[in-house]
Scaffold this motif. Structure first.
Motif, PDB file in Angstrom:
ATOM      1  N   TYR A   1       0.857  -1.012  -0.148  1.00 42.00           N
ATOM      2  CA  TYR A   1      -0.213   0.302   0.050  1.00 42.00           C
ATOM      3  C   TYR A   1       1.398   1.385  -0.040  1.00 42.00           C
ATOM      4  O   TYR A   1       2.482   1.366   0.033  1.00 42.00           O
ATOM      5  CB  TYR A   1      -0.706   0.029   1.099  1.00 42.00           C
ATOM      6  N   ARG A   2      -0.112   2.494  -0.480  1.00 43.84           N
ATOM      7  CA  ARG A   2       0.941   3.666   0.136  1.00 43.84           C
ATOM      8  C   ARG A   2       0.510   4.512   0.123  1.00 43.84           C
ATOM      9  O   ARG A   2      -1.143   4.499   0.913  1.00 43.84           O
ATOM     10  CB  ARG A   2       1.662   3.896  -0.834  1.00 43.84           C
ATOM     11  N   LEU A   3       0.586   5.572   1.200  1.00 40.40           N
ATOM     12  CA  LEU A   3      -0.645   6.722   1.684  1.00 40.40           C
ATOM     13  C   LEU A   3      -0.354   8.767   0.834  1.00 40.40           C
ATOM     14  O   LEU A   3       0.422   8.306   0.185  1.00 40.40           O
ATOM     15  CB  LEU A   3       0.117   7.823   3.162  1.00 40.40           C
ATOM     16  N   VAL A   4      -1.753   7.923   0.729  1.00 40.67           N
ATOM     17  CA  VAL A   4      -2.406   9.651   0.035  1.00 40.67           C
ATOM     18  C   VAL A   4      -3.138  10.097   0.800  1.00 40.67           C
ATOM     19  O   VAL A   4      -3.475  10.427   1.629  1.00 40.67           O
ATOM     20  CB  VAL A   4      -2.880   8.941  -1.694  1.00 40.67           C
ATOM     21  N   GLY A   5      -3.487  11.108  -0.200  1.00 40.15           N
ATOM     22  CA  GLY A   5      -3.900  12.781   0.824  1.00 40.15           C
ATOM     23  C   GLY A   5      -5.201  12.713   0.460  1.00 40.15           C
ATOM     24  O   GLY A   5      -5.730  11.646  -0.239  1.00 40.15           O
ATOM     25  N   ASP A   6      -6.067  14.131   1.169  1.00 43.20           N
ATOM     26  CA  ASP A   6      -7.399  14.090   0.316  1.00 43.20           C
ATOM     27  C   ASP A   6      -7.486  14.275  -1.179  1.00 43.20           C
ATOM     28  O   ASP A   6      -8.615  15.247  -1.475  1.00 43.20           O
ATOM     29  CB  ASP A   6      -7.893  14.551   1.265  1.00 43.20           C
ATOM     30  N   THR A   7      -6.218  14.918  -1.683  1.00 43.59           N
ATOM     31  CA  THR A   7      -6.766  15.452  -3.159  1.00 43.59           C
ATOM     32  C   THR A   7      -5.781  14.744  -4.015  1.00 43.59           C
ATOM     33  O   THR A   7      -4.572  13.921  -3.650  1.00 43.59           O
ATOM     34  CB  THR A   7      -5.489  16.950  -3.058  1.00 43.59           C
ATOM     35  N   GLU A   8      -6.061  15.225  -5.522  1.00 39.74           N
ATOM     36  CA  GLU A   8      -5.681  14.318  -6.805  1.00 39.74           C
ATOM     37  C   GLU A   8      -4.153  15.277  -6.888  1.00 39.74           C
ATOM     38  O   GLU A   8      -3.918  15.880  -6.634  1.00 39.74           O
ATOM     39  CB  GLU A   8      -5.976  14.430  -7.329  1.00 39.74           C
ATOM     40  N   TYR A   9      -2.681  14.550  -6.447  1.00 34.40           N
ATOM     41  CA  TYR A   9      -1.409  15.490  -5.581  1.00 34.40           C
ATOM     42  C   TYR A   9      -1.408  16.277  -6.622  1.00 34.40           C
ATOM     43  O   TYR A   9      -0.679  17.204  -6.973  1.00 34.40           O
ATOM     44  CB  TYR A   9      -0.638  14.926  -5.089  1.00 34.40           C
ATOM     45  N   GLU A  10      -0.760  15.190  -7.426  1.00 32.67           N
ATOM     46  CA  GLU A  10      -0.159  15.829  -8.650  1.00 32.67           C
ATOM     47  C   GLU A  10      -0.716  17.227  -9.520  1.00 32.67           C
ATOM     48  O   GLU A  10      -0.397  18.673 -10.267  1.00 32.67           O
ATOM     49  CB  GLU A  10       0.059  14.590 -10.091  1.00 32.67           C
ATOM     50  N   ALA A  11      -2.143  15.831  -9.345  1.00 36.08           N
ATOM     51  CA  ALA A  11      -2.554  17.265 -10.496  1.00 36.08           C
ATOM     52  C   ALA A  11      -3.207  18.459 -10.106  1.00 36.08           C
ATOM     53  O   ALA A  11      -2.934  19.596 -10.677  1.00 36.08           O
ATOM     54  CB  ALA A  11      -4.303  16.783 -11.020  1.00 36.08           C
ATOM     55  N   VAL A  12      -3.454  18.423  -9.112  1.00 37.32           N
ATOM     56  CA  VAL A  12      -3.944  19.778  -7.951  1.00 37.32           C
ATOM     57  C   VAL A  12      -2.308  20.580  -7.295  1.00 37.32           C
ATOM     58  O   VAL A  12      -2.798  22.489  -7.621  1.00 37.32           O
ATOM     59  CB  VAL A  12      -4.599  19.385  -6.404  1.00 37.32           C
ATOM     60  N   GLY A  13      -1.488  19.883  -7.432  1.00 36.50           N
ATOM     61  CA  GLY A  13      -0.276  20.234  -7.670  1.00 36.50           C
ATOM     62  C   GLY A  13       0.280  21.732  -8.474  1.00 36.50           C
ATOM     63  O   GLY A  13       0.810  22.360  -8.582  1.00 36.50           O
ATOM     64  N   LYS A  14      -0.396  21.368 -10.077  1.00 33.50           N
ATOM     65  CA  LYS A  14      -0.243  22.141 -11.238  1.00 33.50           C
ATOM     66  C   LYS A  14      -0.686  23.049 -11.069  1.00 33.50           C
ATOM     67  O   LYS A  14      -0.306  23.999 -11.760  1.00 33.50           O
ATOM     68  CB  LYS A  14       0.045  21.212 -12.201  1.00 33.50           C
ATOM     69  N   VAL A  15      -1.842  22.987 -10.390  1.00 37.00           N
ATOM     70  CA  VAL A  15      -2.792  24.437 -10.282  1.00 37.00           C
ATOM     71  C   VAL A  15      -2.599  25.459  -9.396  1.00 37.00           C
ATOM     72  O   VAL A  15      -2.506  26.614  -8.850  1.00 37.00           O
ATOM     73  CB  VAL A  15      -4.537  23.695 -10.482  1.00 37.00           C
ATOM     74  N   ALA A  16      -1.891  24.750  -8.174  1.00 39.07           N
ATOM     75  CA  ALA A  16      -1.911  25.236  -7.017  1.00 39.07           C
ATOM     76  C   ALA A  16      -0.774  26.587  -7.070  1.00 39.07           C
ATOM     77  O   ALA A  16       0.352  25.659  -7.538  1.00 39.07           O
ATOM     78  CB  ALA A  16      -2.249  24.315  -5.400  1.00 39.07           C
ATOM     79  N   ALA A  17      -0.677  27.127  -6.329  1.00 37.63           N
ATOM     80  CA  ALA A  17       1.015  28.095  -6.180  1.00 37.63           C
ATOM     81  C   ALA A  17       1.640  27.294  -4.936  1.00 37.63           C
ATOM     82  O   ALA A  17       3.169  27.944  -4.795  1.00 37.63           O
ATOM     83  CB  ALA A  17      -0.047  29.249  -4.983  1.00 37.63           C
ATOM     84  N   ALA A  18       0.622  27.149  -4.501  1.00 38.18           N
ATOM     85  CA  ALA A  18       1.860  25.553  -3.202  1.00 38.18           C
ATOM     86  C   ALA A  18       0.544  24.522  -3.004  1.00 38.18           C
ATOM     87  O   ALA A  18      -0.109  24.998  -2.500  1.00 38.18           O
ATOM     88  CB  ALA A  18       2.151  26.454  -1.716  1.00 38.18           C
ATOM     89  N   ILE A  19       1.331  23.546  -2.147  1.00 35.27           N
ATOM     90  CA  ILE A  19       0.794  22.475  -1.466  1.00 35.27           C
ATOM     91  C   ILE A  19       1.410  21.559  -0.495  1.00 35.27           C
ATOM     92  O   ILE A  19       3.031  21.473  -1.096  1.00 35.27           O
ATOM     93  CB  ILE A  19       0.285  21.215  -3.084  1.00 35.27           C
ATOM     94  N   THR A  20       1.092  20.659   0.761  1.00 33.17           N
ATOM     95  CA  THR A  20       1.470  20.095   1.244  1.00 33.17           C
ATOM     96  C   THR A  20       1.478  19.010   0.883  1.00 33.17           C
ATOM     97  O   THR A  20       0.761  18.445   0.203  1.00 33.17           O
ATOM     98  CB  THR A  20       0.534  20.303   2.596  1.00 33.17           C
ATOM     99  N   PRO A  21       2.668  18.058   0.139  1.00 35.32           N
ATOM    100  CA  PRO A  21       2.495  16.025   0.265  1.00 35.32           C
ATOM    101  C   PRO A  21       2.097  15.112   1.597  1.00 35.32           C
ATOM    102  O   PRO A  21       1.982  16.351   2.698  1.00 35.32           O
ATOM    103  CB  PRO A  21       3.805  16.115  -0.014  1.00 35.32           C
TER     104      PRO A  21
END
Length: 295
Positions: free
Chosen positions: A246-266
């Motif tokens: 298994y792996r850990l993921v957040g509540d956001t689609e990290y890669e896609a949201v990170g391309k839109v956001a100015a900043a994001i927590t991993p």
């Protein structure tokens, strides 16, 4: 990809500041003590507790964990908590959540002495937070506040949208960020599972905080370009290619949201390490408060 807000780096800053305070206490012959109680063998809880123990010991704190069997009765658990309340070695007492289903977290957390309540879940400490006169601040909401402050994204004057209304994160964070002062003064919208058209609200956010425990709930089209995204969620998803399956993921689609956001927590490595650092900070602050001479 937007700026990645490293919780590990921010936690290291906070720990460096705490070491000075721990050294000041040591010169007075005082060692801050943290007592953790865990019930059952939930793998996630066991992992979180190990992280907290290692961090506390690495800072020079006294840290012990009492592990109780899953079938522990509520009266037995309350007796352990009451004993730790009376033990002068410990300035902070934490009961790891979640508890087995037949144990009341409200009753258990309400038994922790308010002066030692480093999780800030006692009704007295919740009331003080609401009133704007907190004794200590709840760890994860304070971690979010610290990430924003130390990364150069103060919430003052911003529209903060929080997704999740839990007593651990969403509700106390909404109070913290809306209070007067440079670390607050935000306009806060609190969304939850009954919010219709969630994306219509999240798209308005200057700062978006997601804390619902649902993997990849927030997609890129739900985030305004240039927003700051704080992902509090930690979710296990199956991944046969990962060493543990298994792996850990957040509540956001990290890669896609990170391309839109100015900043994001991993996830992992974002809010989690700072939450642990705030727990250590609360333990040190509680120790300092209890070390003050009585008036």
């Amino acid at each position: 990809m937007g700026r990645i807000l490293s919780g590990e780096e921010i936690a290291a800053q906070i720990k460096a500041e705490l070491r000075t305070r721990v050294a000041d206490l040591a010169r007075k012959g005082i060692v801050p003590g943290l007592a953790i109680v865990r019930v059952g063998e939930d793998p996630s809880s066991a992992s979180y507790v190990r992280q907290k123990e290692r961090a506390a010991q690495g800072l020079g704190l006294l840290s012990t964990t009492t592990v109780l069997p899953t079938r522990t009765s509520e009266d037995e658990l309350l007796a352990v908590v009451s004993s730790l309340n009376e033990d002068p070695r410990f300035h902070g007492v934490l009961v790891q959540l979640p508890l087995p289903p037949d144990l009341s977290p409200e009753r258990v957390c309400g038994t922790v002495a308010p002066a030692k309540d480093v999780d800030c879940l006692h009704p007295e400490n919740i009331g003080r937070l609401v009133r704007g006169d907190p004794y200590l601040l709840p760890c994860t909401p304070h971690a979010v506040q610290q990430i924003l402050h130390r990364s150069g994204y103060p919430p003052a004057g911003k529209h903060v949208v929080i997704v999740g209304r839990s007593a651990l994160v969403g509700r106390p964070l909404s109070i913290l960020l809306s209070q007067k002062g440079p670390a607050g003064d935000a306009t806060v919208t609190l969304c939850h599972s009954a919010t219709p058209d969630l994306g219509a609200f999240t798209h308005q956010a200057d700062i978006l905080v997601v804390a619902v425990g649902r993997p990849r709930l927030v997609t890129a089209d739900m985030v305004r370009a240039g927003a700051v995204v704080i992902d509090v969620g930690v979710n296990r998803v199956d991944d046969p290619t990962a060493p543990k399956g298994y792996r850990l993921v957040g509540d956001t689609e990290y890669e896609a949201v990170g391309k839109v956001a100015a900043a994001i927590t991993p996830v992992p490595g974002g809010v989690g390490p700072v939450t642990v650092a705030m727990l250590l900070g609360n333990t040190v602050a509680a120790c300092e408060a209890q070390a003050q001479p009585a008036r």
